[in-house]
Design a protein around this motif. Structure first.
Motif, mmCIF file in Angstrom:
data_model
loop_
_atom_site.group_PDB
_atom_site.id
_atom_site.type_symbol
_atom_site.label_atom_id
_atom_site.label_comp_id
_atom_site.label_asym_id
_atom_site.label_seq_id
_atom_site.Cartn_x
_atom_site.Cartn_y
_atom_site.Cartn_z
ATOM 1 N N ARG A 64 -2.151 -4.675 -0.758
ATOM 2 C CA ARG A 64 -2.094 -6.012 -0.689
ATOM 3 C C ARG A 64 -3.402 -6.730 -1.667
ATOM 4 O O ARG A 64 -4.353 -5.970 -1.598
ATOM 5 N N PRO A 72 3.791 -17.870 -8.221
ATOM 6 C CA PRO A 72 4.682 -16.452 -8.492
ATOM 7 C C PRO A 72 5.240 -16.021 -9.961
ATOM 8 O O PRO A 72 5.224 -15.088 -10.225
ATOM 9 N N GLU A 126 8.913 -2.973 -4.037
ATOM 10 C CA GLU A 126 8.960 -4.391 -3.703
ATOM 11 C C GLU A 126 7.971 -4.930 -4.053
ATOM 12 O O GLU A 126 6.809 -4.573 -3.368
ATOM 13 N N ALA A 127 7.946 -6.110 -4.465
ATOM 14 C CA ALA A 127 6.642 -7.141 -4.530
ATOM 15 C C ALA A 127 7.038 -8.634 -3.851
ATOM 16 O O ALA A 127 7.928 -9.049 -4.381
ATOM 17 N N ILE A 128 6.205 -8.862 -2.825
ATOM 18 C CA ILE A 128 6.190 -10.171 -2.063
ATOM 19 C C ILE A 128 5.136 -10.921 -2.293
ATOM 20 O O ILE A 128 4.118 -10.341 -2.096
ATOM 21 N N TYR A 129 5.067 -12.104 -2.846
ATOM 22 C CA TYR A 129 4.121 -12.982 -3.007
ATOM 23 C C TYR A 129 4.128 -14.107 -1.872
ATOM 24 O O TYR A 129 4.891 -15.015 -1.971
ATOM 25 N N ARG A 130 3.054 -14.181 -0.944
ATOM 26 C CA ARG A 130 3.432 -15.227 0.189
ATOM 27 C C ARG A 130 1.764 -15.656 0.490
ATOM 28 O O ARG A 130 0.839 -14.667 0.639
ATOM 29 N N LEU A 134 -0.336 -10.916 -2.538
ATOM 30 C CA LEU A 134 0.802 -10.089 -3.176
ATOM 31 C C LEU A 134 0.887 -8.888 -2.330
ATOM 32 O O LEU A 134 -0.311 -8.149 -2.490
ATOM 33 N N GLU A 135 1.932 -8.771 -1.793
ATOM 34 C CA GLU A 135 2.108 -7.121 -1.194
ATOM 35 C C GLU A 135 3.222 -6.629 -2.177
ATOM 36 O O GLU A 135 4.116 -7.067 -2.361
ATOM 37 N N HIS A 137 5.075 -3.085 -1.777
ATOM 38 C CA HIS A 137 5.653 -2.002 -0.857
ATOM 39 C C HIS A 137 6.130 -0.865 -1.769
ATOM 40 O O HIS A 137 7.118 -1.297 -2.523
#
Length: 153
Positions: A64, A72, A126-130, A134-135, A137
């Motif tokens: 994280r 993004p 996987e990359a998630i931006y919220r 930025l996370e 996984h």
């Protein structure tokens, strides 16, 4: 006890012996500057101001990174070998100058690199931006994930 010790005179050397003829020069200049300018303003490069955490779980590794102020589209996440690179670059849009306005232009560039454990599956990253976080996984390979073996009596 210290009163019984004989007083010894310290030897003072005009120029201390060094490996190079002018090896003493930087030290002497530092002493001179600290004596006359003790509160000299020093510009220090700040550390990375936002947080970063790495959580190692049983089935995955989660990285994280806090990146406030970035969209993004401005983020770039790459995995090459065992190196995870997170890069973000923010530039203000260049507009045609209609009037003479004084404005502060914002430019930000952040680059962080992490060494990954060798048991990560690179195909399933996987990359998630919220919410400015930025996370990334990184799932572990199934053969590396251990299983519990029951002990019989």
């Amino acid at each position: 006890m210290f009163a019984l010790m004989p007083w010894r005179k310290r030897e003072t050397v005009l120029l201390p012996r060094t490996e190079t003829p002018f090896g003493w020069l930087p030290e002497e200049y530092e002493k001179l500057l600290t004596r006359f300018l003790p509160t000299w303003p020093v510009m220090e490069t700040p550390e990375y101001p936002w947080g970063m955490t790495i959580d190692e779980k049983e089935k995955e590794v989660v990285v994280r990174v806090e990146l406030p102020g970035f969209a993004p589209e401005e983020l770039k996440v790459e995995v090459v070998g065992e190196l995870l690179t997170v890069e973000a670059e923010h530039k203000e849009p260049v507009e045609k100058e209609k009037k003479e306005e004084k404005a502060e232009r914002v430019y930000a560039h952040v680059k962080r690199e992490f060494t990954l454990p060798p048991e990560v599956e690179l195909e399933k990253v996987e990359a998630i931006y919220r919410n400015a976080v930025l996370e990334v996984h990184l799932p572990r390979k199934p053969e590396v994930v251990g299983r519990r073996i029951e002990v019989k009596t």
